[in-house]
Write an enzyme that holds these catalytic residues in place. Structure first.
Site, PDB file in Angstrom:
ATOM      1  CG  ASP A  33      -1.850  -1.208   1.258  1.00 42.65           C
ATOM      2  OD1 ASP A  33      -1.673  -2.120   0.435  1.00 42.65           O
ATOM      3  OD2 ASP A  33      -2.744  -1.233   2.114  1.00 42.65           O
TER       4      ASP A  33
ATOM      5  CD  GLU B 223      -2.445  -6.030   9.175  1.00 41.66           C
ATOM      6  OE1 GLU B 223      -2.725  -5.412  10.232  1.00 41.66           O
ATOM      7  OE2 GLU B 223      -2.866  -5.684   8.050  1.00 41.66           O
TER       8      GLU B 223
END
Ligand code: 6A9
Length: 724
Positions: free
Chosen positions: A488, A693
């Site tokens: 991202d 994560e």
């Protein structure tokens, strides 16, 4: 919902992008309907949510609340139902094989709940199942187990405590049932409120005993429940209040299995059958995933089994459509389709993500290739006529409720790395994909590849560009994001333009061409087109000419970048994961200066090296750990991500076997990186009970959402005896 009400316009049939690819469905090609995965824990965003793999499904699930604790002592939801990080519960599947059973524990402050799910294949409709709930600890808990019908069926569960009860396998202290209706299946969220109102604290005195006031509650809106109208879903809720430790069973029997069923799945028989499946699971696990000697102890084995089980237990089944948008046109619903997929995180992202899934299936295919093939067929059936697959699969109202508006709509020009090919490549090379299956998938893979190779090409031959960076947003974001790449906020050219080109995408295309070429050969078809492209994309001279920055001694993107206060078109001098791609995809020649420089970048603690894995962005990079906006903390700007680290270890293994000037360095780095990654992910699991994560580059702590048994679970493959 207001979010989509203006979007439900009729589809324009001339728009190819709203239609599926015109070749036979891959899902349907799967050897006759396999019912072994019909029922499952496919509502994986819930602590316990069951459904079938069909368009409309009978749903089952469970919620519970702490009667005895005052509200303010409880973190998060008073009614535990959907997985929610704020609840601060430690939970997850200890064992789950995706077909027969799963064993999960959920830890509340003063007690622990075990949910044991077990199936029995009888009859022609996916068979029976039982959920056995067992608790340990102290205090009292009220459980609510519910069933929700699809809009066609109805439930005939007698109400009242003295009538014969079809759900009577409960062993309870207080046992109540009531009806309600949900006008829309996906608004099952409202169920929590409904059940809450009925259960929360409203007791009446009856024969000197306190009982919930709805004990004999009449069905509320059930005048016509035998002929439910099509919008209505009938809900039946059974509640049980018990003192810990306690246990109860909910047993579902499929009528079509009546003549085959030897014994119902309850009591002793349940325990025996579960024990049998658990034993088998351990045996199969041990034979398919062989851990290195040093990880063969109890603790590591438990970690590895939990990682795989959570990946498999997190698999969801969805039916619905994405909202898609072609540039310059309005947002439109895609066609309705099913998706069987693993999810990155049960609490935060309980839905499918395209490039995550390729990594997920690398792990799952080791344990059960059939599950992977099933998932890949579902994903590749989502290709539209142009060969595009939406990146994030937000398929129904329940999923849409979890996602902020701007993220829901999927642009038809947007890509995401073709990692499904990594999993397919493994399945093909290990001979786990039958030729007929490959035959069914091949035209789809070709179409997907050709979509990439036409829509994502860059300004000059041999270059590729991720479409969809926000042109003109450089004043709003520190560095405009490239969500499509999967990394991202990893910094790219400071000023997005149409003619920039990206290093990572070029390398993904080299991999894609290589895998397609291999598949063509396997099928006895011409691989010429793919071989030619593979050779071109792997040509080190051509690669260097386009992407090698001799001054910075690294590979880079090319684009409009601010440099010494001036804006110039140049190679973009950021240092991190993107720079590794020619190495990650094993494109670099083993005696090249470029390989040497890449290994140095990896080994340098000022750049990528940490004791916990490789940083996403060099410590020395000007954007290291910088926020993108006030609301957007650094994500891929330093944090350690396991998917890329996994690729890095395997590339190091590859160069460890290649004679040349860097062989020894590669060997040393491979050993150390592997140890650091396993050590850190395992330590965090022991301390917190979760896989995370991403991990902090400064102290290795798990960060972001949890559980994240998505690609972080690939740690297990790093523990394997044989190198991947
Ligand atoms: C938007 C939801 C409360 C971000 O793992 C899934 C993806 C990866 O594919 C991607 O590479 N994650 C990574 O950079 C998570 C994306 C979640 C987007 C959800 C807001 C709010 O939920």
């Amino acid at each position: 919902s207001s979010k989509s009400s203006n979007l439900n316009e009729t589809q324009n049939d001339e728009n190819a992008y709203l239609q599926p690819l015109d070749v036979p469905s891959a899902v349907r090609s799967l050897s006759k309907q396999d019912m072994s995965r019909f029922w499952g824990t496919y509502r994986s965003g819930h602590y316990l949510g069951l459904r079938t793999r069909s368009e409309k499904s009978l749903l089952a699930g469970m919620m519970w609340l702490n009667n005895k604790s005052p509200r303010n002592e409880i973190h998060g939801d008073i009614f535990r139902h959907k997985c929610n990080q704020d609840n601060q519960l430690k939970y997850g599947w200890k064992e789950h094989d995706g077909e027969n059973f799963g064993v999960q524990s959920v830890e509340e402050k003063n007690y622990k709940i075990w949910t044991k799910f077990l199936k029995q294949q009888v009859g022609g409709h996916g068979g029976d199942w039982t959920v056995k709930v067992e608790t340990e600890g102290t205090g009292t808990t009220t459980f609510a187990f519910y069933f929700v019908t699809d809009s066609d069926g109805y439930l005939k569960v007698p109400l009242g405590h003295d009538s014969a009860d079809e759900l009577d396998k409960f062993v309870e202290q207080e046992n109540t049932a009531f009806w309600t209706y949900s006008d829309y299946l996906n608004k099952i969220t409202d169920l929590e409120d409904d059940v809450m109102r009925r259960l929360a604290g409203e007791y009446i005195e009856l024969n000197n005993q306190k009982v919930p006031h709805f004990w004999f509650d009449e069905p509320k809106y059930d005048k016509n429940y035998r002929k439910p109208n099509h919008k209505n879903h009938q809900v039946v809720v059974h509640s049980i209040t018990c003192e810990h430790p306690c246990s109860f069973e909910v047993n579902f029997n499929s009528i079509s299995g009546n003549h085959e069923r030897k014994r119902p799945l309850v009591g002793e028989f349940f325990d025996e059958e579960l024990a049998r499946h658990r034993k088998n699971f351990k045996r199969v696990f041990g034979s398919r995933i062989k851990l290195q000697e040093e990880f063969s102890g109890e603790e590591h084995l438990e970690f590895a089994m939990a990682a795989v089980s959570n990946m498999i237990g997190g698999i969801g089944y969805y039916h619905g459509h994405s909202l898609v948008q072609k540039k310059g046109e309005k947002v439109t619903p895609n066609w309705d389709a099913p998706l069987y997929t693993a999810v990155p995180s049960r609490s935060f992202f309980p839905r499918g993500f395209l490039w995550d899934e390729g990594f997920h299936q690398l792990l799952v295919s080791r344990f059960n290739p059939k599950i992977s093939i099933d998932s890949l067929c579902h994903w590749l059936d989502l290709l539209n006529k142009d060969g595009w697959i939406p990146r994030e699969q937000i398929l129904d109202e329940e999923a849409r409720q979890r996602v902020p508006d701007p993220f829901i709509v999927q642009g038809t020009d947007r890509a995401n790395p073709p990692t499904l090919l990594l999993a397919l490549d493994y399945l093909v090379s290990s001979e786990k994909l039958e030729k007929e299956q490959l035959q069914a998938l091949y035209p789809r893979i070709k179409a997907w590849f050709s979509w990439f190779n036409t829509t994502q090409t860059g300004p000059i031959s041999g270059t590729y560009t991720w479409q969809g960076r926000h042109i003109g947003s450089e004043n709003l974001e520190l560095n405009p994001k490239t969500l499509t790449s999967g990394l991202d906020d990893f910094p790219r050219a400071s000023h997005p333009t149409k003619d920039e080109y990206h290093l990572d995408l070029r390398c993904w295309m080299a991999l894609a061409a290589q895998v397609l070429g291999k598949m063509a050969i396997k099928l006895g078809q011409s691989n010429y087109e793919y071989l030619q492209l593979e050779v071109e994309l792997k040509d080190n001279t051509k690669l260097n000419k386009l992407h090698w920055d001799a001054e910075e001694k690294q590979f880079s993107d090319f684009g409009l970048h601010s440099h010494n206060v001036k804006l110039v078109r140049k190679l973009v001098p950021h240092t991190g994961y993107i720079q590794l791609f020619p190495f990650l995809m094993k494109i670099l020649e083993s005696d090249s200066e470029q390989l040497g420089a890449t290994l140095d970048m990896i080994a340098d603690p000022e750049k990528l090296w940490t004791d916990f894995g490789l940083r996403s962005l060099a410590k020395s990079d000007p954007m290291f750990n910088e926020r993108n906006t006030e609301h957007d903390p650094p994500y891929w700007r330093g944090n350690i991500w396991i998917n890329i680290n996994f690729l890095a270890v395997h590339a190091l293994d590859f160069y460890s076997d290649e004679p040349g000037p860097y062989q020894t360095q590669a060997q040393t780095l491979a050993t150390r990186l592997r140890q650091n990654l396993i050590g850190n992910v395992f330590r965090n699991y022991k301390e917190t009970g979760f896989i995370w994560e991403n991990y902090s580059e400064s102290d290795g702590k798990g960060q972001g959402c949890h559980p994240f048994t998505g690609w972080s679970a690939l740690t297990v493959l790093l523990m394997e005896e044989t190198k991947f």
